[in-house]
Design an enzyme around this catalytic site. Sequence first.
Site, PDB file in Angstrom:
ATOM      1  N   HIS A  77       0.837  -1.212   0.000  1.00  0.00           N
ATOM      2  CA  HIS A  77       0.000   0.000   0.000  1.00  0.00           C
ATOM      3  C   HIS A  77       0.871   1.261   0.000  1.00  0.00           C
ATOM      4  CE1 HIS A  77      -3.422   2.642   1.333  1.00  0.00           C
ATOM      5  NE2 HIS A  77      -2.408   3.307   1.894  1.00  0.00           N
ATOM      6  N   GLU A  78       1.834   1.294   0.907  1.00  0.00           N
ATOM      7  CA  GLU A  78       2.674   2.507   1.031  1.00  0.00           C
ATOM      8  C   GLU A  78       3.473   2.757  -0.244  1.00  0.00           C
ATOM      9  OE1 GLU A  78       0.867   3.026   4.511  1.00  0.00           O
ATOM     10  OE2 GLU A  78       1.972   4.442   3.259  1.00  0.00           O
TER      11      GLU A  78
ATOM     12  N   HIS B 197       1.767   4.832  -2.783  1.00  0.00           N
ATOM     13  CA  HIS B 197       1.958   6.283  -2.587  1.00  0.00           C
ATOM     14  C   HIS B 197       3.343   6.720  -3.035  1.00  0.00           C
ATOM     15  CE1 HIS B 197      -1.758   6.637  -0.409  1.00  0.00           C
ATOM     16  NE2 HIS B 197      -1.344   5.999   0.680  1.00  0.00           N
TER      17      HIS B 197
ATOM     18  N   HIS C 147      -5.270   7.575  -2.547  1.00  0.00           N
ATOM     19  CA  HIS C 147      -6.147   6.523  -2.052  1.00  0.00           C
ATOM     20  C   HIS C 147      -7.253   6.242  -3.055  1.00  0.00           C
ATOM     21  CE1 HIS C 147      -4.763   7.144   2.321  1.00  0.00           C
ATOM     22  NE2 HIS C 147      -4.182   6.076   1.775  1.00  0.00           N
TER      23      HIS C 147
HETATM   24  C1  RRS Z   1      -4.272   1.189   4.666  1.00  0.00           C
HETATM   25  C2  RRS Z   1      -3.199   1.050   5.767  1.00  0.00           C
HETATM   26  C3  RRS Z   1      -2.221  -0.021   5.375  1.00  0.00           C
HETATM   27  C4  RRS Z   1      -2.475   2.389   5.962  1.00  0.00           C
HETATM   28  C5  RRS Z   1      -3.399   3.491   6.450  1.00  0.00           C
HETATM   29  C6  RRS Z   1      -2.656   4.831   6.539  1.00  0.00           C
HETATM   30  C7  RRS Z   1      -2.271   5.242   5.155  1.00  0.00           C
HETATM   31  O1  RRS Z   1      -3.103   5.510   4.326  1.00  0.00           O
HETATM   32  N1  RRS Z   1      -0.978   5.217   4.858  1.00  0.00           N
HETATM   33  O2  RRS Z   1      -0.586   5.472   3.580  1.00  0.00           O
HETATM   34  C8  RRS Z   1      -3.914   3.173   7.852  1.00  0.00           C
HETATM   35  O3  RRS Z   1      -3.142   2.961   8.751  1.00  0.00           O
HETATM   36  N2  RRS Z   1      -5.264   3.208   7.981  1.00  0.00           N
HETATM   37  C9  RRS Z   1      -5.893   3.022   9.274  1.00  0.00           C
HETATM   38  C10 RRS Z   1      -7.193   3.800   9.329  1.00  0.00           C
HETATM   39  C11 RRS Z   1      -7.839   3.688  10.677  1.00  0.00           C
HETATM   40  C12 RRS Z   1      -8.741   2.714  11.054  1.00  0.00           C
HETATM   41  N3  RRS Z   1      -9.098   2.937  12.336  1.00  0.00           N
HETATM   42  C13 RRS Z   1      -8.439   4.036  12.827  1.00  0.00           C
HETATM   43  C14 RRS Z   1      -8.454   4.633  14.103  1.00  0.00           C
HETATM   44  C15 RRS Z   1      -7.656   5.764  14.308  1.00  0.00           C
HETATM   45  C16 RRS Z   1      -6.837   6.272  13.286  1.00  0.00           C
HETATM   46  C17 RRS Z   1      -6.820   5.654  12.006  1.00  0.00           C
HETATM   47  C18 RRS Z   1      -7.633   4.524  11.801  1.00  0.00           C
HETATM   48  C19 RRS Z   1     -10.040   2.102  13.046  1.00  0.00           C
HETATM   49  C20 RRS Z   1      -9.331   1.045  13.934  1.00  0.00           C
HETATM   50  C21 RRS Z   1      -8.394   0.096  13.156  1.00  0.00           C
HETATM   51  C22 RRS Z   1      -6.971   0.516  13.344  1.00  0.00           C
HETATM   52  C23 RRS Z   1      -5.952  -0.386  12.651  1.00  0.00           C
HETATM   53  C24 RRS Z   1      -5.980  -0.282  11.145  1.00  0.00           C
HETATM   54  N4  RRS Z   1      -5.729   1.059  10.710  1.00  0.00           N
HETATM   55  C25 RRS Z   1      -6.144   1.558   9.520  1.00  0.00           C
HETATM   56  O4  RRS Z   1      -6.744   0.870   8.692  1.00  0.00           O
HETATM   57 ZN    ZN Z   2      -2.365   5.281   2.336  1.00  0.00          ZN
END
Ligand code: RRS
Ligand code: ZN
Length: 171
Positions: A122-123, A126, A132
Amino acid sequence: LAYHAPGYKWEENQISYKFTSYTRQLPGSVQTRAISSAFRKWSDVTPLTFETGRGDVNIDIAFGRREHGDGYGNAFDGRGGTLAHAFFPGRHSMAGDTHFDDDEQWTMGSDQGTNLEIVAAHEFGHALGLGHSSNPKALMAPFYQGYDPNYKLHEDDIRGIQSLYGPNRRR
Ligand SMILES: CC(C)C[C@H](CC(=O)NO)C(=O)N[C@H]1Cc2cn(c3ccccc23)CCCCCCNC1=O
Ligand SMILES: [Zn+2]
Ligand SMILES: [Ca+2]
Ligand SMILES: [Zn+2]
């Protein structure tokens, strides 16, 4: 459109990368294999090639916690929440850099914790210039979809990356 803003993609197809730090949660060999496998998802569908380099490379890979050196707006948030982030292509020193939150439980080959390869793939989307996707099934969706041993790029991801770099012209 004919004109593209500078920095929206890399101008060369040979992309270099290196680790500037590793997580202590997995053997180094497992981390390097996860990263090269994540890059392969993108090289399979474009003319891009990825190779490790030293010194000034396109994509610097690091693990960090909380405030880790790229400004308070980019501080990580402990376990859960944001898992990682990456900078888009460009000429500035952080361009392409990819950071993983080391408060996550990074795993490979397990449905426990957070899968390093899937997050890296995913990263790197970017780091290559993709934003996204609004398609929840796409790798570039903003939410981690959980462990999938057979994860692959969704057509939305492929369309996006090929709109920047074209298709894989190798055999
Ligand atoms: C796509 C991923 C590989 C990278 C993305 C960040 C991103 O887009 N990097 O390029 C990411 O970390 N998204 C969060 C989004 C997110 C989900 N929640 C959050 C609670 C607080 C803050 C963020 C989140 C709800 C709870 C679940 C938390 C654990 C999973 N976290 C996520 O899915
Ligand atoms: Zn992302
Ligand atoms: Ca986090
Ligand atoms: Zn960062």
